[in-house]
Each structure stands twice: as structure tokens, then as C-alpha cells.
Design an enzyme around this catalytic site. Structure first.
Site, PDB file in Angstrom:
ATOM      1  N   HIS B 128     -17.599 -26.031 -40.859  1.00  6.89           N
ATOM      2  CA  HIS B 128     -17.720 -25.031 -41.933  1.00  6.89           C
ATOM      3  C   HIS B 128     -17.582 -25.703 -43.315  1.00  6.89           C
ATOM      4  CE1 HIS B 128     -17.012 -21.031 -43.874  1.00  6.89           C
ATOM      5  NE2 HIS B 128     -16.266 -21.762 -44.695  1.00  6.89           N
ATOM      6  N   HIS B 132     -19.909 -26.332 -47.136  1.00  8.59           N
ATOM      7  CA  HIS B 132     -19.579 -26.202 -48.570  1.00  8.59           C
ATOM      8  C   HIS B 132     -19.861 -27.510 -49.308  1.00  8.59           C
ATOM      9  CE1 HIS B 132     -17.982 -22.246 -48.220  1.00  8.59           C
ATOM     10  NE2 HIS B 132     -16.855 -22.576 -47.599  1.00  8.59           N
TER      11      HIS B 132
END
Lengths: 114, 191
Positions: B128, B132
Site C-alpha cells: 500500500h 503512495h
């Protein structure tokens, strides 16, 4: 002679987890005043759903006002929850879930493939 | 999928290689460093398989593009961690490269070995946060890796169509990537 039944004790060990206290806001809706709700508003501010209104200066109030309702709706839309504007059990459960610290809405632009 | 404001991305020319390094001081000790490195290598590989970007581990932490470390509480970036659960990790948009994990979590790579109810899958969070680092913001698609939350003792490591389309719009497609394989996987997963 009646023998005592066996009792199983289940210990929920999430009680010292961050955001556990938010369970007390379950079922809150617009118009409610619950002590400590300003902490939940800070959560919403942190993740980009709420800004501090001018009339509340530096602190949030504990009132579930119209602005907070809008923030809850925006949150429910973002997380694919039923949009009720209330802190229903599914919304509270999602709020309490562990998550990434990056804001959900501030400084982001959304895109869709056409 | 969503992007950070201004759609920032890494720009290192046509054949892009980004380096990553682990903090020499801010790590956890209950998972061995080789195991942590293996987990991160797999996570970086997932993103590298869909975009023309390579990720290479280096030892020199200060000079790495992506700097990975475990930190506790206020660690100087204005985004303090909050103890057990709550916020698990955060990473900064391109081309910052800071990748921070909350040291207070019970990080796990194998739930068979770690029985805590609060165990958090390191590989899911790593995958995850790399999103970003590459420029993806949070997605509203619950199945996507870039969805903001992750329950304890759950795993979400495979990129979904939403993740792939988002990152490929930033960097283009890896020439070896085939949508058919992703769709086949998603179809089998849905069934």
C-alpha cells in the site's frame, strides 16, 4: 444436584487500541451532543473530511452539527458505506479500523478511466 | 484511483530505477532483517511488474530514493504515530521517498506464527505505502490495495485493476504486463 456450567471468558484485547473510545458515538446523528465528540471531529479533520469552522476558533465542539454531518456523508461515500449521515455501526466500525496515515481527501485529485 | 494534488510522479528518464534502503537504526528486531527485505522485495516487485520502473535495494540509506524505517510516536515529520493500531504507517508523495511504519504495531509476516489479535500484515502495508511513494492517493474501491484501511490479521497484497490503471496512467505500462493475466486472476478471485 445442579453442577455449575462451564463459563468461557472471552477477553477483547482491543480496549487499549487507538480509537477504541469512538464506540460510544455509535448511533449518534445530527443534533446530538456527546462529550468527547470533538475528538472524533479531529479524526475527521486529520483525514481530510472536516475543517475547523471560523466560529469554533481553535477547537471543535461536541455537537453533531450540519458540517459534521456533511463530513460523515463524505466519509461514507469515500469508503463505500451506506450513506446515512449518521454514525451507524458500520461507519463506526470502519472509523475504528487501523488505517494508513495519509489523508483521504486533502491534496488529492480523483481520476476515472473512460 | 486517485492522485495527490498536481499528480506528482518520479521522473528519472525513460528507463527508471528507484533505489530503496532500510534505516540502519530504526528497525524492528522480532522479524529478521532478511525476512523484512524479502517481504519488501516482493512488494516492490508487484508494482514493478505493471510499470516500467525497477526498484533496487542499496545499503546507503541517506542516498536512497526511498527510505524505509520503523518509528514510534513523534518522529519529526509532523505526522506522529499513535501507538497500537490506529495509524499503521504513512508514506510521502513523489519525489520525497520517506516510508514510515509505526513501530508500536505487532508486525507479522506469517499469521500462523504470530497469534496476536492485533497483528498487522507487513507485506500488505508495504505494498500500500509503495503506492503512495509512486504517487497514488487513496482509492474508494474496497478491494484495491490503495483502500485506506486494513483489518488486523488480514492480507491484501495483490494489485487490483484499479491500482494498476492508476499507476499505469502515471508511468505507462510495463511491456511485459498483460491485462489478461490480471483479469484472469481477478475473475478466479471473484469466483
Amino acid at each position: 444436584r445442579i453442577t455449575p456450567g462451564q463459563v468461557t471468558v472471552i477477553t477483547i484485547d482491543d480496549q487499549n487500541a487507538t480509537w477504541y473510545n469512538f464506540t460510544r458515538f455509535k448511533d449518534a446523528e445530527k443534533g446530538c451532543h456527546i462529550s468527547g465528540m470533538s475528538e472524533l471531529k479531529k479524526y475527521f479533520q486529520r483525514f481530510g473530511y472536516l475543517s475547523i469552522p471560523n466560529n469554533q476558533k481553535d477547537n471543535f465542539t461536541d455537537v453533531f452539527d450540519a458540517q459534521f454531518e456533511s463530513a460523515v456523508i463524505l466519509y461514507q461515500q469515500k469508503f463505500g458505506l451506506p450513506v446515512t449521515g449518521k454514525l451507524d455501526s458500520e461507519t463506526i466500525s470502519t472509523i475504528m479500523s487501523p488505517r494508513c496515515g495519509v489523508s483521504d481527501t486533502e491534496s488529492t485529485i480523483h481520476a476515472m478511466k473512460h | 484511483f486517485a492522485y495527490f494534488y498536481g499528480r506528482p510522479r518520479w521522473d528519472r528518464g525513460s528507463s527508471m530505477t528507484l533505489t530503496y534502503a532500510f534505516s540502519p537504526t530504526d528497525m524492528i528486531d522480532y522479524i529478521s532483517l532478511p525476512e523484512i527485505k524479502t517481504v519488501f522485495k516482493r512488494s516492490f516487485s508487484r508494482w514493478a511488474s505493471v510499470i516500467p520502473v525497477n526498484f533496487t535495494e542499496i545499503d546507503d540509506y541517506p542516498s536512497a530514493n526511498i527510505k524505509i524505517g520503523f518509528f514510534k510516536g513523534d518522529h519529526g515529520d509532523g505526522q506522529p504515530f499513535d501507538g497500537v493500531l490506529g495509524v499503521l504507517a504513512h508514506a510521502f508523495s513523489p519525489e520525497n521517498g520517506r516510508f514510515h511504519l509505526d513501530e508500536d504495531e505487532t508486525w507479522a509476516i506469517d499469521f500462523e506464527k504470530v497469534k496476536s489479535k492485533k497483528a498487522i500484515d507487513l507485506e500488505s502495508v508495504a505494498t500500500h505505502e509503495i503506492g503512495h511513494i509512486l504517487g497514488l492517493a487513496h482509492s474508494s474501491i474496497k478491494e484495491a490495495v490503495m483502500y485506506p484501511s486494513l483489518k488486523p490479521r488480514s492480507k491484501k497484497v495483490n494489485l487490483k485493476l484499479d491500482d494498476v490503471e492508476g499507476v499505469q496512467a502515471l508511468y505507462g505500462s510495463n511491456p511485459n504486463f498483460k491485462y489478461s493475466s490480471l483479469l484472469a486472476y481477478e475473475n478466479s478471485y471473484n469466483k
